[in-house]
Scaffold this motif. Structure first.
Motif, PDB file in Angstrom:
ATOM      1  N   UNK A  71      47.075  34.959  44.915  1.00 53.45           N
ATOM      2  CA  UNK A  71      46.978  34.964  46.528  1.00 53.45           C
ATOM      3  C   UNK A  71      48.441  36.226  46.894  1.00 53.45           C
ATOM      4  N   UNK A  72      49.472  36.187  46.475  1.00 55.51           N
ATOM      5  CA  UNK A  72      50.617  37.103  46.827  1.00 55.51           C
ATOM      6  C   UNK A  72      49.863  38.350  46.608  1.00 55.51           C
ATOM      7  N   UNK A  73      49.271  38.629  45.141  1.00 51.46           N
ATOM      8  CA  UNK A  73      49.077  40.245  44.891  1.00 51.46           C
ATOM      9  C   UNK A  73      47.671  40.223  45.886  1.00 51.46           C
ATOM     10  N   UNK A  74      47.182  39.208  46.105  1.00 47.12           N
ATOM     11  CA  UNK A  74      46.094  40.006  47.003  1.00 47.12           C
ATOM     12  C   UNK A  74      46.883  40.059  48.725  1.00 47.12           C
ATOM     13  N   UNK A  75      47.606  39.955  49.127  1.00 40.79           N
ATOM     14  CA  UNK A  75      47.441  40.602  50.184  1.00 40.79           C
ATOM     15  C   UNK A  75      48.675  41.245  50.525  1.00 40.79           C
ATOM     16  N   UNK A  76      49.138  41.796  49.583  1.00 42.59           N
ATOM     17  CA  UNK A  76      50.123  42.601  49.339  1.00 42.59           C
ATOM     18  C   UNK A  76      49.265  43.389  48.841  1.00 42.59           C
TER      19      UNK A  76
END
Length: 488
Positions: A71-76
Motif C-alpha cells: 500500500x505504501x509503494x502504491x501511494x508513492x
C-alpha cells in the motif's frame, strides 16, 4: 545469481501451487531473493502474492506487513498498475483478519475500513463490499443497529468487480440473517445459490456450514444432516477452516450426536497448537469443551485420545473452556461489549438446541451413512407418518369362505388355495398386468377374530378371495358386499 526471467518464472509457479504451508514457504523464498537483488517489480508482485498466500493458507496474521508495504509503494506511485485490482481486493481480507486479533485496536480496524471506502470511491467501485464488511465488523462487536443499517445498504448497492463471488456474498448474508434469527430468510436466500454452479474454492462448504443452525431451528433436520456431511468432507483437510469446523462440532454436540462430535474434536485438537487466529481458537475451544462435557454427562468417566495417551474428557473440557473464556475476555475488553463472552458460554451444556427431534437417527449411528433410515416414533408429533388415503376396496366381491378352496365369480372352484386359475379373472381368460399398490396394515372384516394382517390390495378385477389377508381356512368371514371393517 538468478536472473529476472527465472525469478518471474518461480513466482508464477508459486502462484499456481495449492494453498498451504508449501506455497507460503515458496513465496517467502522469492521475497527474500527479490530483496537481496533489489528487484523492485518482483518485490511488489511477490508481496501481493504473499498477502493472498498467508490469508488462504491459514496464517492471516502474517498478511498485515506485506499488505502495508504494498500500500505504501502504491501511494508513492511506484506500484505496477497491473496489480491494482489485487491490492484493492486484499482490503477485504485485511479488514476481516484485523477483527480476529484482540491485540489490534478496534479503532485501527475501523480506520482501515474507512480507508477502504475512500479508495473504492476514488477508483469508481461500488460500495457493495464496503457495506458487507461493515456488517461483518458490527456483527463481531454485537452492534445490531449498525449491522442492520449497513445490511440494508449492502443489499441496495449494486455488485461490481470488487464484490465477493456469487457464493461467498450470500454466505455472509446467511450468517447475518442467522445471527438475527431470520432463519426462513436465510434458507430462502441460499436455495438459488446451492442450485447454481460454484466457482469458488470456499463454496459450497461455507454456506452449508452457516445454514446448519437455520436448518435446525426451522425443523429441516434432513437438510441439516446432509449439509453437515457434505460441508465437513470439504473442510476437514483445510488448515484455515478450523472456525467452520468448530461450527460442525457444536452442531453435532447440540443435536445429541456426541459420539460424532468427540470424533471431530479428537481429529482437530492438535490444530489448537497453531491456530489461524485467536478468534478461531476461541470458537474451537468453546465448541470442543461443549462436546466433551455433554459426552461426560452421558457417559461418566469417558476418555479421549490426546498426544498419544488417554485423557479424561472432563479435564480436557475444563481446559478448553478456560481457554475460550480468557480469549473472549480479551476481545470484549477491546470491543467494549460482551458479544464474544456470550459466545464463549456455548461451552455450557444447558443451552441445547431444543428443536431437534430425538426420534430421528443420530449421526453417530455405527452403520454406514448410506444404510441409515429414519425410524419415526408414532407418538412424536414431529416425525410420526401422516395418514394416507388408501384406495377403496371393491364392493361386489366375497371374502374367503371357511373352505381353503376359492370360489370363482362364474361358479365352480379351484383346488389351488394360493393361485387362482385364469378363469378367475373377470372379463377374460388372460391375466391382466399387475398394479402395484402401497402396502398397508389393515384389519380383517368382523368375524375374523380381530387379528391384524398385512394385506397388499389388488386391482378390482381379481378374485374376491385375494382381498383376504390370510387366504386360508382360518378366515371365517361371511360374504360381504361393502368394505365395512376395513379402515382407510
Amino acid at each position: 545469481m538468478i536472473d529476472d526471467v527465472a525469478l518471474e518464472q518461480r513466482l508464477g509457479e508459486a502462484g499456481r501451487m495449492p494453498y498451504g504451508r508449501g506455497q507460503i514457504a515458496a513465496v517467502e523464498a522469492i521475497v527474500r531473493r527479490a530483496d537481496a537483488e533489489a528487484n523492485a517489480p518482483i518485490q511488489y508482485a511477490a508481496r501481493i502474492l504473499a498477502t493472498n498466500a498467508y490469508v488462504m493458507g491459514g496464517e492471516p496474521g502474517k498478511a498485515f506487513v506485506p499488505f502495508a508495504w504494498c500500500l505504501a509503494v502504491h501511494d508513492r506511485g511506484e506500484a505496477d498498475p497491473h496489480y491494482d485490482h489485487e491490492l484493492m481486493w486484499s482490503f477485504k481480507w485485511i479488514v476481516n483478519a484485523l477483527a480476529k486479533f484482540p491485540e489490534v485496536p478496534l479503532d485501527k480496524a475501523m480506520a482501515v475500513l474507512d480507508d477502504m471506502e475512500r479508495r473504492y470511491r476514488l477508483a469508481g467501485y461500488s460500495m457493495n463490499a464496503v457495506h458487507q464488511y461493515r456488517v461483518v465488523v458490527a456483527q463481531h462487536v454485537g452492534d445490531e443497529d449498525t449491522a442492520a443499517e449497513h445490511y440494508r445498504l449492502w443489499c441496495a448497492a449494486p455488485r461490481d468487480g470488487m464484490s465477493d463471488c456469487v457464493g461467498c456474498e450470500p454466505t455472509s448474508k446467511v450468517s447475518y440473517l442467522a445471527w438475527r434469527r431470520r432463519d426462513e430468510d436465510a434458507v430462502a436466500l441460499a436455495v438459488p445459490v446451492l442450485a447454481g454452479e460454484m466457482t469458488c474454492v470456499e463454496q459450497p462448504q461455507s454456506i452449508l456450514t452457516d445454514l446448519l443452525l437455520p436448518y435446525v431451528r426451522t425443523g429441516r433436520l434432513t437438510e441439516a444432516a446432509e449439509a453437515h456431511r457434505s460441508a465437513y468432507r470439504r473442510l476437514r483437510t483445510e488448515r484455515r477452516e478450523l472456525g467452520p469446523i468448530a461450527s460442525h462440532v457444536e452442531f453435532c454436540a447440540r443435536t445429541g450426536n456426541t459420539a460424532r462430535a468427540i470424533e471431530l474434536v479428537q481429529r482437530h485438537l492438535t490444530a489448537l497448537e497453531e491456530p489461524p487466529s485467536p478468534l478461531v481458537e476461541m470458537e474451537f475451544a468453546a465448541s470442543g469443551a461443549l462436546a466433551l462435557r455433554l459426552a461426560a454427562e452421558a457417559e461418566p468417566g469417558i476418555m479421549i485420545r490426546r498426544d498419544g495417551a488417554d485423557v479424561d474428557a472432563t479435564e480436557v473440557a475444563a481446559e478448553l473452556s478456560l481457554r475460550a473464556k480468557e480469549i473472549a475476555a480479551r476481545f470484549d475488553e477491546r470491543n467494549g461489549t460482551s458479544r464474544q463472552g456470550d459466545r464463549s458460554h456455548r461451552s455450557s451444556p444447558r443451552s441445547r438446541w431444543s428443536t431437534i427431534c430425538r426420534c430421528r437417527p443420530r449421526l453417530a449411528d455405527p452403520r454406514p451413512w448410506t444404510s441409515r433410515t429414519s425410524r419415526p416414533n408414532r407418538r412424536c408429533p414431529r416425525c410420526r407418518p401422516r395418514r394416507r388415503n388408501w384406495p377403496t376396496l371393491p364392493t361386489s366381491r366375497r371374502a374367503c369362505s371357511t373352505s381353503p378352496r376359492r370360489k370363482r365369480p362364474g361358479g365352480g372352484s379351484t383346488n389351488s388355495a394360493r393361485t387362482p386359475s385364469p378363469s378367475c379373472w373377470a372379463g377374460g381368460s388372460t391375466r391382466p398386468a399387475r398394479t402395484r399398490w402401497p402396502r398397508a396394515v389393515r384389519r380383517r372384516p368382523s368375524g375374523s377374530g380381530g387379528a391384524r394382517s398385512s394385506c397388499s390390495p389388488r386391482p378390482a378385477t381379481r378374485c374376491a378371495s385375494r382381498w383376504c389377508g390370510s387366504g386360508s381356512a382360518r378366515c371365517g368371514a361371511s360374504p360381504i358386499a361393502s368394505t365395512t371393517g376395513w379402515p382407510t
